[in-house]
Design an enzyme around this catalytic site. Sequence first.
Site, PDB file in Angstrom:
ATOM      1  N   ASN A 212      -6.272  30.643  16.252  1.00  0.00           N
ATOM      2  CA  ASN A 212      -6.886  30.525  14.931  1.00  0.00           C
ATOM      3  C   ASN A 212      -8.342  30.138  15.088  1.00  0.00           C
ATOM      4  O   ASN A 212      -8.814  29.908  16.203  1.00  0.00           O
ATOM      5  CB  ASN A 212      -6.114  29.545  14.043  1.00  0.00           C
ATOM      6  CG  ASN A 212      -6.130  28.147  14.623  1.00  0.00           C
ATOM      7  OD1 ASN A 212      -7.163  27.491  14.686  1.00  0.00           O
ATOM      8  ND2 ASN A 212      -4.973  27.694  15.092  1.00  0.00           N
ATOM      9  N   ASP A 281       1.660  27.291  13.697  1.00  0.00           N
ATOM     10  CA  ASP A 281       3.004  26.977  13.213  1.00  0.00           C
ATOM     11  C   ASP A 281       4.077  27.764  13.973  1.00  0.00           C
ATOM     12  O   ASP A 281       5.213  27.330  14.076  1.00  0.00           O
ATOM     13  CB  ASP A 281       3.112  27.294  11.712  1.00  0.00           C
ATOM     14  CG  ASP A 281       2.351  26.274  10.874  1.00  0.00           C
ATOM     15  OD1 ASP A 281       2.242  25.111  11.328  1.00  0.00           O
ATOM     16  OD2 ASP A 281       1.856  26.636   9.801  1.00  0.00           O
ATOM     17  N   LYS A 291       1.706  42.751  30.776  1.00  0.00           N
ATOM     18  CA  LYS A 291       0.956  43.204  29.608  1.00  0.00           C
ATOM     19  C   LYS A 291       1.777  44.222  28.800  1.00  0.00           C
ATOM     20  O   LYS A 291       2.301  45.186  29.370  1.00  0.00           O
ATOM     21  CB  LYS A 291      -0.353  43.838  30.092  1.00  0.00           C
ATOM     22  CG  LYS A 291      -1.325  44.095  28.997  1.00  0.00           C
ATOM     23  CD  LYS A 291      -2.634  44.630  29.560  1.00  0.00           C
ATOM     24  CE  LYS A 291      -3.449  45.213  28.440  1.00  0.00           C
ATOM     25  NZ  LYS A 291      -4.469  46.132  28.900  1.00  0.00           N
ATOM     26  N   PRO A 308       7.050  22.761  17.045  1.00  0.00           N
ATOM     27  CA  PRO A 308       7.331  21.420  16.518  1.00  0.00           C
ATOM     28  C   PRO A 308       6.202  20.966  15.594  1.00  0.00           C
ATOM     29  O   PRO A 308       5.044  21.310  15.827  1.00  0.00           O
ATOM     30  CB  PRO A 308       7.383  20.544  17.775  1.00  0.00           C
ATOM     31  CG  PRO A 308       6.757  21.344  18.868  1.00  0.00           C
ATOM     32  CD  PRO A 308       6.879  22.785  18.497  1.00  0.00           C
ATOM     33  N   ASP A 309       6.538  20.221  14.540  1.00  0.00           N
ATOM     34  CA  ASP A 309       5.505  19.651  13.673  1.00  0.00           C
ATOM     35  C   ASP A 309       5.116  18.294  14.269  1.00  0.00           C
ATOM     36  O   ASP A 309       5.846  17.307  14.144  1.00  0.00           O
ATOM     37  CB  ASP A 309       6.025  19.496  12.245  1.00  0.00           C
ATOM     38  CG  ASP A 309       4.899  19.099  11.298  1.00  0.00           C
ATOM     39  OD1 ASP A 309       3.995  18.334  11.720  1.00  0.00           O
ATOM     40  OD2 ASP A 309       4.911  19.554  10.140  1.00  0.00           O
ATOM     41  N   ILE A 310       3.974  18.284  14.939  1.00  0.00           N
ATOM     42  CA  ILE A 310       3.562  17.100  15.705  1.00  0.00           C
ATOM     43  C   ILE A 310       3.395  15.897  14.779  1.00  0.00           C
ATOM     44  O   ILE A 310       3.904  14.801  15.033  1.00  0.00           O
ATOM     45  CB  ILE A 310       2.249  17.394  16.465  1.00  0.00           C
ATOM     46  CG1 ILE A 310       2.437  18.632  17.358  1.00  0.00           C
ATOM     47  CG2 ILE A 310       1.815  16.187  17.287  1.00  0.00           C
ATOM     48  CD1 ILE A 310       1.168  19.157  17.985  1.00  0.00           C
ATOM     49  N   LYS A 340       1.389  17.872   0.939  1.00  0.00           N
ATOM     50  CA  LYS A 340       1.511  17.632   2.389  1.00  0.00           C
ATOM     51  C   LYS A 340       1.543  16.136   2.698  1.00  0.00           C
ATOM     52  O   LYS A 340       2.275  15.688   3.569  1.00  0.00           O
ATOM     53  CB  LYS A 340       0.316  18.254   3.120  1.00  0.00           C
ATOM     54  CG  LYS A 340       0.625  19.625   3.656  1.00  0.00           C
ATOM     55  CD  LYS A 340      -0.545  20.299   4.313  1.00  0.00           C
ATOM     56  CE  LYS A 340      -0.362  21.797   4.127  1.00  0.00           C
ATOM     57  NZ  LYS A 340      -1.476  22.581   4.603  1.00  0.00           N
TER      58      LYS A 340
HETATM   59  N1  CTP Z   1       0.215  19.685  12.095  1.00  0.00           N
HETATM   60  C1  CTP Z   1       0.820  19.234  13.246  1.00  0.00           C
HETATM   61  N2  CTP Z   1       1.740  20.034  13.879  1.00  0.00           N
HETATM   62  C2  CTP Z   1       2.062  21.234  13.399  1.00  0.00           C
HETATM   63  C3  CTP Z   1       1.432  21.707  12.221  1.00  0.00           C
HETATM   64  C4  CTP Z   1       0.514  20.906  11.595  1.00  0.00           C
HETATM   65  O1  CTP Z   1       0.541  18.128  13.688  1.00  0.00           O
HETATM   66  N3  CTP Z   1       2.928  21.997  14.039  1.00  0.00           N
HETATM   67  C5  CTP Z   1      -0.743  18.804  11.407  1.00  0.00           C
HETATM   68  C6  CTP Z   1      -2.164  19.313  11.403  1.00  0.00           C
HETATM   69  O2  CTP Z   1      -2.885  18.813  12.497  1.00  0.00           O
HETATM   70  C7  CTP Z   1      -2.698  18.783  10.081  1.00  0.00           C
HETATM   71  C8  CTP Z   1      -1.484  18.753   9.188  1.00  0.00           C
HETATM   72  O3  CTP Z   1      -0.357  18.770  10.055  1.00  0.00           O
HETATM   73  O4  CTP Z   1      -3.147  17.457  10.190  1.00  0.00           O
HETATM   74  C9  CTP Z   1      -1.382  19.873   8.215  1.00  0.00           C
HETATM   75  O5  CTP Z   1      -1.400  21.077   8.868  1.00  0.00           O
HETATM   76  P1  CTP Z   1      -1.077  22.432   8.138  1.00  0.00           P
HETATM   77  O6  CTP Z   1      -0.935  23.510   9.166  1.00  0.00           O
HETATM   78  O7  CTP Z   1      -2.039  22.655   7.044  1.00  0.00           O
HETATM   79  O8  CTP Z   1       0.304  22.038   7.515  1.00  0.00           O
HETATM   80  P2  CTP Z   1       1.633  22.752   7.466  1.00  0.00           P
HETATM   81  O9  CTP Z   1       2.663  21.700   7.313  1.00  0.00           O
HETATM   82  O10 CTP Z   1       1.778  23.680   8.616  1.00  0.00           O
HETATM   83  O11 CTP Z   1       1.494  23.528   6.101  1.00  0.00           O
HETATM   84  P3  CTP Z   1       1.173  25.071   5.779  1.00  0.00           P
HETATM   85  O12 CTP Z   1       2.406  25.529   5.118  1.00  0.00           O
HETATM   86  O13 CTP Z   1      -0.021  25.042   4.869  1.00  0.00           O
HETATM   87  O14 CTP Z   1       0.904  25.757   7.100  1.00  0.00           O
END
Ligand code: CTP
Length: 410
Positions: A212, A281, A291, A308-310, A340
């Site tokens: 990204n 995500d 390749k 994983p959502d850190i 959020k």
């Molecule tokens: N974040 C994280 N780990 C992930 C995704 C997000 O730690 N796998 C953290 C980002 O660093 C940021 C916050 O979560 O501080 C929000 O990230 P964002 O991608 O906007 O949130 P999402 O929950 O992924 O929501 P969206 O549906 O908008 O993608």
Amino acid sequence: MALTELAGRRVLLGVTGGIAAYKAAELVRRLAEAGAQVRVAMTENAARFVTPLTFQALSGHPVRLSLWDESAEAAMGHIELARWAEDILIAPASADFLARLAHGLADDLLTTLCLASAAPVYVAPAMNQQMWANAATQANLALLRSRGIGVFGPAAGSQACGEVGAGRLLEADELVQALASTRRPRSLSGRQVLVSAGPTYEDIDPVRFLGNRSSGRMGFAIAAAAAEAGAAVTLVAGPVHLATPAGVHRIDVRSARQMHAAVMAAAAVADVFVAAAAVGDFRPQEVARHKIKKRDDGGMTLELTQNPDILAEVAALPRRPLLVGFAAETEHLETHARAKLERKRLDLIAANLVGGGLGFEVDDNSLTLIAADGTIHLPTAPKRELAHQLVDIIAQRLERREATAGVASA
Ligand code: CTP
């Protein structure tokens, strides 16, 4: 930008002999713009690179070159000048000057001024990378640091001599920032701050990845501001091209899973976690070993699986740090960000609009800070200025949280 820390401050700028001396002319202007009163003293060798007249015109005061200038001594003697200074900044500081300063010599005006002044001394080294790496220079630096002399830079990059490496003078505005930061209250002293920054890259095959547009600048600016505020900072950085801020412990990662592992390892001892990274995500279900080739049917489907959502995992820790998330949105900024904040159980969320030239890959930004108890708008400013404001707010919230916890347990 208002740098109130330097308003009215009496800064003695020492310029020593090196090609980077020309950059000190710009520095005089920037210091003056920040409100400082600037007097310049040069070594004889510095005057071979830039004329004293240049500095006289820019500072509006005569420039001191020698201990033995009778008319200058009659106007403002060197001891008087040493007493006048509230800060002494030597930029550029040559290897020779650092050696003489480290050994307490007073064989010219500038070294004498440094010895004769009670003001804090800061040096901004600039020299050929080999001279910088030389053990003698490094030992002199260590000695100066141990005596409380501040060292700004140097930066790495291509040098006037045609070589590449560490030894470049910091830019004028970086030096002004560094000097201003020495005046800031150290609101995060003794705190552990963990910051995630930059994008993540999710490999598709050996040559391709999903990524990204995050540049990492906001996260790096926050890490720098937290370190300047006295915190011990760990910065977990995705793939970015940015220099490590002074005093920051940096861990480089590439994928979301690597970032997750590095953050979780450091989160248990952190007082604050600022999640500024734009974490991917999703990642490809499988990474192709070779390749991927074009296909005859003209199509291609990539199976993705969720990362994983850190931030959410750090929020679930038994002893959770103060949590600051980021929400980069293209529309409905406050509504999405507040959702959020609640969903991820954050203490604070910094929301900003992205796209259309905003947010990513730019130096300026604006932030809307949302907490359960209210919203603060930080208007458009350079990211490092916003970072200082955010760090101040984090420090206040940390204190408030501890005060409340203290009352609760009393
Ligand atoms: N974040 C994280 N780990 C992930 C995704 C997000 O730690 N796998 C953290 C980002 O660093 C940021 C916050 O979560 O501080 C929000 O990230 P964002 O991608 O906007 O949130 P999402 O929950 O992924 O929501 P969206 O549906 O908008 O993608």
